[in-house]
Write a protein that holds these residues in place. Structure first.
Motif, short mmCIF file in Angstrom:
data_model
loop_
_atom_site.label_atom_id
_atom_site.label_comp_id
_atom_site.label_asym_id
_atom_site.label_seq_id
_atom_site.Cartn_x
_atom_site.Cartn_y
_atom_site.Cartn_z
N UNK A 18 0.86 -1.18 0.00
CA UNK A 18 0.00 0.00 0.00
C UNK A 18 0.90 1.24 0.00
N UNK A 19 0.92 1.95 -1.11
CA UNK A 19 1.86 3.07 -1.28
C UNK A 19 1.64 4.16 -0.24
N UNK A 20 0.41 4.53 0.02
CA UNK A 20 0.13 5.60 0.98
C UNK A 20 0.59 5.22 2.38
N UNK A 21 0.34 3.98 2.77
CA UNK A 21 0.75 3.50 4.09
C UNK A 21 2.28 3.47 4.20
N UNK A 43 9.92 4.90 -4.62
CA UNK A 43 9.90 5.49 -5.96
C UNK A 43 10.02 4.41 -7.02
N UNK A 44 10.93 3.48 -6.80
CA UNK A 44 11.16 2.42 -7.79
C UNK A 44 9.93 1.54 -7.97
N UNK A 45 9.30 1.13 -6.89
CA UNK A 45 8.19 0.18 -6.95
C UNK A 45 6.88 0.84 -7.35
N UNK A 46 6.55 1.96 -6.72
CA UNK A 46 5.22 2.54 -6.90
C UNK A 46 5.12 3.55 -8.03
N UNK A 47 6.22 4.24 -8.37
CA UNK A 47 6.14 5.22 -9.45
C UNK A 47 6.82 4.74 -10.72
N UNK A 48 7.67 3.73 -10.59
CA UNK A 48 8.39 3.16 -11.72
C UNK A 48 9.21 4.23 -12.47
N UNK A 77 5.86 15.11 -3.67
CA UNK A 77 5.23 15.42 -4.95
C UNK A 77 4.54 14.19 -5.54
N UNK A 78 5.23 13.07 -5.50
CA UNK A 78 4.69 11.84 -6.08
C UNK A 78 3.51 11.31 -5.27
N UNK A 79 3.51 11.54 -3.97
CA UNK A 79 2.53 10.91 -3.07
C UNK A 79 1.10 11.39 -3.28
N UNK A 80 0.88 12.46 -4.01
CA UNK A 80 -0.50 12.90 -4.19
C UNK A 80 -1.34 11.83 -4.89
N UNK A 81 -0.71 10.97 -5.68
CA UNK A 81 -1.42 9.88 -6.34
C UNK A 81 -1.75 8.74 -5.37
N UNK A 82 -0.94 8.61 -4.31
CA UNK A 82 -1.07 7.48 -3.40
C UNK A 82 -2.13 7.69 -2.35
N UNK A 83 -2.40 8.95 -2.01
CA UNK A 83 -3.36 9.22 -0.93
C UNK A 83 -4.78 8.97 -1.44
#
Length: 84
Positions: A18-21, A43-48, A77-83
């Motif tokens: 779970x990226x957000x967690x 970054x590697x796993x969730x954003x590729x 910056x990247x985490x806005x997609x995960x929440x």
């Protein structure tokens, strides 16, 4: 999860799927320097984003403080997609 070694409390973070967690556990971590690889793996796993992953690894070799600063800024910056 925690692991006790030589009377020091070391925090071991593991990707949960779970990226957000995972992102929030990284930010709450007190030992961000020890968990740098965990943050880069987010970054590697969730954003590729391989380019950012290798760039942060390269910066970390010469200047770990700067690499951690860039890592946290990029994760925010990247985490806005995960929440959710």
């Amino acid at each position: 999860m925690t692991k006790k070694t030589n009377s020091l409390l070391l925090e071991k973070l593991i990707l949960s799927g779970d990226a957000a967690k995972d992102f929030s556990s990284f930010l709450k971590s007190k030992e961000k320097f020890q968990n740098f690889d965990f943050g880069v793996n987010l970054i590697k796993v969730y954003s590729k984003n391989a380019r950012l992953y290798f760039r942060l690894k390269e910066i970390h070799k010469s200047n770990p403080d700067l690499a951690l600063k860039h890592l946290i800024a990029n994760l925010k910056v990247i985490s806005y997609k995960w929440k959710k």
